[in-house]
Design an enzyme around this catalytic site. Structure first.
Site, PDB file in Angstrom:
ATOM      1  N   HIS A 203       0.812  -1.224   0.000  1.00 53.86           N
ATOM      2  CA  HIS A 203       0.000   0.000   0.000  1.00 53.86           C
ATOM      3  C   HIS A 203       0.845   1.274   0.000  1.00 53.86           C
ATOM      4  O   HIS A 203       0.331   2.360  -0.292  1.00 53.86           O
ATOM      5  CB  HIS A 203      -0.994   0.003   1.176  1.00 53.86           C
ATOM      6  CG  HIS A 203      -0.406   0.313   2.513  1.00 53.86           C
ATOM      7  ND1 HIS A 203      -0.192  -0.645   3.486  1.00 53.86           N
ATOM      8  CD2 HIS A 203       0.007   1.483   3.055  1.00 53.86           C
ATOM      9  CE1 HIS A 203       0.310  -0.079   4.564  1.00 53.86           C
ATOM     10  NE2 HIS A 203       0.450   1.214   4.327  1.00 53.86           N
TER      11      HIS A 203
ATOM     12  N   ASP B 173      -0.659  -7.678   1.548  1.00 53.16           N
ATOM     13  CA  ASP B 173      -0.106  -6.316   1.540  1.00 53.16           C
ATOM     14  C   ASP B 173       1.411  -6.389   1.678  1.00 53.16           C
ATOM     15  O   ASP B 173       1.984  -6.126   2.730  1.00 53.16           O
ATOM     16  CB  ASP B 173      -0.721  -5.500   2.679  1.00 53.16           C
ATOM     17  CG  ASP B 173      -0.291  -4.039   2.658  1.00 53.16           C
ATOM     18  OD1 ASP B 173       0.261  -3.595   1.626  1.00 53.16           O
ATOM     19  OD2 ASP B 173      -0.516  -3.342   3.667  1.00 53.16           O
TER      20      ASP B 173
ATOM     21  N   SER C  41       4.354   2.111   8.245  1.00 53.32           N
ATOM     22  CA  SER C  41       3.966   1.100   7.258  1.00 53.32           C
ATOM     23  C   SER C  41       5.173   0.491   6.575  1.00 53.32           C
ATOM     24  O   SER C  41       6.135   1.190   6.239  1.00 53.32           O
ATOM     25  CB  SER C  41       3.076   1.734   6.190  1.00 53.32           C
ATOM     26  OG  SER C  41       1.776   1.938   6.657  1.00 53.32           O
ATOM     27  N   GLY C  42       5.101  -0.809   6.342  1.00 54.20           N
ATOM     28  CA  GLY C  42       6.175  -1.494   5.630  1.00 54.20           C
ATOM     29  C   GLY C  42       7.333  -1.909   6.494  1.00 54.20           C
ATOM     30  O   GLY C  42       8.199  -2.674   6.060  1.00 54.20           O
TER      31      GLY C  42
END
Length: 322
Positions: free
Chosen positions: A91, A142, A243-244
């Site tokens: 994402h 994701d 994120s990530g």
């Protein structure tokens, strides 16, 4: 190479022998130089002086954690798998997948505001999101692989992390760690010099997490390729900008990348733990694309069979990427 002089009594014969040896040495040297160096062992930092009880990580504590930057600013985090591949959340590239030139990867930086001379910044050659990812908030799969423009140089600040081997099983309440440069509260960015943050989080049972996110629509929010970790009371969690980044668990002396920070509802809210993409679920896909990934963890000694797990339920909507 240093050679002693020939004794005068040996005369020209000795000189001829020495000249032959020098020619042999010079001819062999280029072949030795061409031999590729073995990659360093994954998941084993070379420096581990931690700040006890603090939130700041120490320099080189997590040498595989990278900053994925968009137009020169921190956008997401990621983890180094090999000298050419980084793994992160899919994402992070929503709306920009066809624009890899906007992105770069900063490696070996402890403080984003002061990355230091030994940090490395590399352009992105391409991004490969998982083909099953649907580009919806809270969707399964994701995960994305980032191919760097050129190989990075390994050092004490730049090292690869391990993927969990097939025998690794992370039971509920296993203590793992997350790290990132994201917000410290909802709407509150990490202050300068933006020191890499770390947080210990326990693994949460999939059934428990599924019930927490259940809203009665008959669909599963926590899918088979997701992990939950964190605190049911809230107050400690990943947040926007994380994120990530990695969910890291130490097994048999090596740090394994158990998950990727994916989504959650708010930041550090009660009964809303963080949700992570499971690397065990996507290990085969990662290995197929990123050559040279190392696995960690040893086979368990017990052969006792586990009871089959019930399929978790799903909670619809409301999910927000980190």
């Amino acid at each position: 190479m240093v050679l002693s002089r020939c004794p005068p009594a040996l005369g020209r014969g000795c000189l001829t022998t020495l000249a032959s040896l020098l020619l042999l040495a010079s001819a062999a040297t280029p072949d030795v130089a061409k031999m590729p160096a073995a990659p360093p062992a994954c998941g084993k930092p070379q420096q581990l002086s931690r700040i006890v009880g603090g939130e700041d990580s120490s320099d080189a504590e997590w040498p595989w954690v990278v900053s994925l930057q968009k137009n020169g600013r921190h956008h997401c985090a990621g983890s180094l798998l090999t000298d050419r591949w980084v793994v992160t959340a899919a994402h992070c590239f929503k709306g920009s997948l066809d624009k890899p030139s906007q992105f770069s990867v900063l490696l070996g930086a402890w403080q984003l505001g002061n990355p230091g001379l030994r940090s490395q910044k590399v352009g992105v050659a391409g991004v490969q999101p998982h083909p099953a990812y649907s580009w919806k908030e809270g969707a399964r799969a994701d995960i994305a692989l980032v191919r760097l423009e050129h190989a990075v140089q390994f050092s004490e600040r730049v090292l690869p992390v391990c993927l969990p081997g097939p025998s690794v099983r992370l039971s509920p309440d296993t203590n793992c760690w997350i790290a990132g440069w994201g917000s410290i509260h909802d709407g509150v960015p990490l202050p300068a010099p933006q020191t890499l943050q770390k947080l210990k989080v326990p693994i949460i049972d999939a059934e428990v997490c599924s019930r927490l996110y259940w809203r009665g629509a008959g669909q599963r929010a926590i899918t088979e390729d997701m992990l939950c970790a964190g605190y049911l009371e809230g107050e400690r969690d990943a947040c926007l900008g994380d994120s990530g980044g990695p969910l890291m668990c130490q097994v048999e002396g090596a740090w394994l990348l158990a998950g990727i920070i994916s989504w959650g509802e708010g930041c550090a809210e009660r009964d809303r733990p963080g949700v992570y993409s499971s690397l065990a679920a996507h290990r085969a896909w990662v290995q197929r694309l990123a050559q040279g990934v190392q696995l960690g963890g040893q086979a368990p000694r017990s052969r006792a069979r586990r009871a089959p797990r019930r399929a978790p339920r799903r909670v619809p909507g409301g999910a927000a990427p980190r």
